[in-house]
Design an enzyme around this catalytic site. Structure first.
Site, PDB file in Angstrom:
ATOM      1  N   LYS A 122     -31.106  22.101  73.758  1.00 17.43           N
ATOM      2  CA  LYS A 122     -29.896  22.362  72.981  1.00 17.43           C
ATOM      3  C   LYS A 122     -30.308  22.776  71.580  1.00 17.43           C
ATOM      4  CE  LYS A 122     -25.998  20.733  70.523  1.00 17.43           C
ATOM      5  NZ  LYS A 122     -26.484  21.569  69.389  1.00 17.43           N
ATOM      6  N   GLU A 156     -26.420  24.305  66.562  1.00 19.10           N
ATOM      7  CA  GLU A 156     -25.181  25.071  66.706  1.00 19.10           C
ATOM      8  C   GLU A 156     -25.052  26.154  65.644  1.00 19.10           C
ATOM      9  OE1 GLU A 156     -24.350  21.363  64.274  1.00 19.10           O
ATOM     10  OE2 GLU A 156     -25.497  21.918  66.065  1.00 19.10           O
ATOM     11  N   ALA A 183     -30.538  10.774  59.537  1.00 21.83           N
ATOM     12  CA  ALA A 183     -29.327  10.058  59.939  1.00 21.83           C
ATOM     13  C   ALA A 183     -28.988  10.333  61.401  1.00 21.83           C
ATOM     14  CB  ALA A 183     -28.165  10.454  59.036  1.00 21.83           C
ATOM     15  N   GLU A 243     -38.517  14.362  64.922  1.00 22.77           N
ATOM     16  CA  GLU A 243     -38.970  15.102  63.740  1.00 22.77           C
ATOM     17  C   GLU A 243     -37.791  15.149  62.789  1.00 22.77           C
ATOM     18  OE1 GLU A 243     -40.978  18.836  64.343  1.00 22.77           O
ATOM     19  OE2 GLU A 243     -41.511  18.287  66.390  1.00 22.77           O
ATOM     20  N   LEU A 244     -37.900  14.434  61.657  1.00 25.14           N
ATOM     21  CA  LEU A 244     -36.729  14.208  60.828  1.00 25.14           C
ATOM     22  C   LEU A 244     -36.917  14.763  59.423  1.00 25.14           C
ATOM     23  CD1 LEU A 244     -36.104  10.578  62.135  1.00 25.14           C
ATOM     24  CD2 LEU A 244     -35.136  12.729  62.984  1.00 25.14           C
ATOM     25  N   CYS A 267     -38.124  21.164  56.581  1.00 26.06           N
ATOM     26  CA  CYS A 267     -38.374  19.726  56.452  1.00 26.06           C
ATOM     27  C   CYS A 267     -39.622  19.476  55.609  1.00 26.06           C
ATOM     28  CB  CYS A 267     -38.500  19.079  57.819  1.00 26.06           C
ATOM     29  SG  CYS A 267     -39.782  19.786  58.873  1.00 26.06           S
ATOM     30  N   GLU A 290     -33.080  14.294  50.594  1.00 26.40           N
ATOM     31  CA  GLU A 290     -33.398  15.638  51.060  1.00 26.40           C
ATOM     32  C   GLU A 290     -32.201  16.555  50.838  1.00 26.40           C
ATOM     33  OE1 GLU A 290     -35.627  17.623  54.844  1.00 26.40           O
ATOM     34  OE2 GLU A 290     -33.974  16.256  55.295  1.00 26.40           O
ATOM     35  N   LYS A 311     -43.282   6.946  58.008  1.00 26.12           N
ATOM     36  CA  LYS A 311     -42.029   6.343  57.540  1.00 26.12           C
ATOM     37  C   LYS A 311     -40.837   6.996  58.230  1.00 26.12           C
ATOM     38  CE  LYS A 311     -43.614   6.594  53.115  1.00 26.12           C
ATOM     39  NZ  LYS A 311     -43.698   6.375  51.666  1.00 26.12           N
TER      40      LYS A 311
END
Length: 326
Positions: A21, A24, A76, A95-96, A129, A228, A298
């Site tokens: 996915k 969007e 989040a 992967e944030l 990121c 961020e 972290k």
């Protein structure tokens, strides 16, 4: 497409079927990839593409047929994905976000440092990121370096990404444009020193454009320093010594990447070892090697992509003990 290939290629190589996915906001590259995969002759059902709004993620993550979830996005949303996956104890990779630092020491090659600092935050309009959106400069050179950085940043050509002369394009959506503008307005309202930018470029009155923006002397407890932004906004602070630079750089809930700019190889090694991040570039732009790992510490990552860790993320270990039947 970069994020997609880091997941799809190792998953297929590990022998998995895939349901992808895409975002969007930016589904077109993945639609092109799906067409290429179809032309390549991959058996039907091995690679599957679902385009939808963000709400489609929940039923995908919670579906009992899905045994592994690999997610890229905000911290989040990653926390929500992890909570949903926990119901079935699904294997998960995340992967944030990031709020990465670039450290410029007094013995750095200044022209190289200027180029790398600009690339680290203004490439792709800061929508990475890995954007080094916090800049720490040794105090003895901070004033001169900041003045030269301001001059260079104000020369960046912002415009239509289809124009070869353009060096920085727009933000990806109206929502992201509004978010970045809100951070800038918050900084101004808090009395932060706006060195340059912060507005819609005057020659680009239409579209989701934000001029390259720099705030200086930003307190470490400011939301602009801690959170961020995902846009072309750079926050600058100064330091007096190596230990202070490391401490301030590590004072973040994120730990994805960092950049170190110094001519002292021993210092480069010490600082790189002390920084709580998954990847450090020393006097280098943000090159990424597929043979090595990608991921952070972290709240930036859970697990690693690329290298041998990429396929391993989509595999399980099985131990077979076979006795001689005779």
């Amino acid at each position: 497409m970069v994020t997609t290939t880091r997941k799809v290629a190792p998953a297929l190589a590990a022998g998995c079927t895939v349901v992808l996915k895409p975002s969007e906001i930016t589904p077109l590259p993945e639609l092109a990839l799906a067409a290429i995969i179809d032309q390549a002759g991959l058996p039907a059902g091995v690679f599957n593409l679902v385009t939808s709004d963000a709400e489609a993620g929940t039923p995908l993550v919670s579906h009992p047929a899905v045994r592994k979830v690999s997610f890229t996005g905000s911290t989040a949303v990653g926390q929500t994905v992890m909570k949903t996956a926990a119901d079935d104890l699904k294997r998960i990779s995340l992967e944030l976000g990031g709020k990465s630092a670039a450290l410029v020491f007094a013995d750095a090659v200044i022209e190289l440092a200027l180029e790398i600092v600009c690339g680290g935050i203004f490439f792709n309009a800061g929508q990475m990121c890995s954007a080094t959106s916090r800049l720490l400069v040794e105090r003895s050179i901070a004033q001169d370096f900041t003045a030269r950085l301001k001059q260079r940043v104000e020369s960046i050509k912002v415009g239509d990404p289809m124009d070869p002369a353009t060096q920085m394009g727009p933000l990806s959506s109206r929502r992201q444009h509004q978010k970045v503008q809100q951070y800038i307005q918050q900084g101004v309202a808090a009395g932060l020193k706006l060195l340059t930018g912060g507005t819609q470029p005057p020659d680009m009155p239409k579209g989701y454009f934000v001029a390259p923006t720099i705030f200086v002397d930003v307190p470490c407890d400011s939301p602009l320093w801690r959170e961020e932004i995902f846009g072309p906004v750079l926050c600058i602070n100064s330091f007096d010594n190596e230990q202070e630079a490391i401490a301030v750089a590590n004072q973040s809930e994120y730990g994805l990447v960092a950049t170190v700019l110094t001519s002292d190889s021993a210092r480069a090694s010490r600082v790189s070892a002390a920084l709580e991040v998954g990847l450090v570039w020393v006097n280098s732009p943000q090159v990424i090697f597929p043979q090595a790992s990608w991921g952070g510490m972290k709240k930036s990552s859970l697990g690693r992509a690329l290298g041998p860790w990429g396929p391993h993320a989509f595999q399980e270990i099985k131990h077979v003990v076979m006795a001689d039947a005779g």
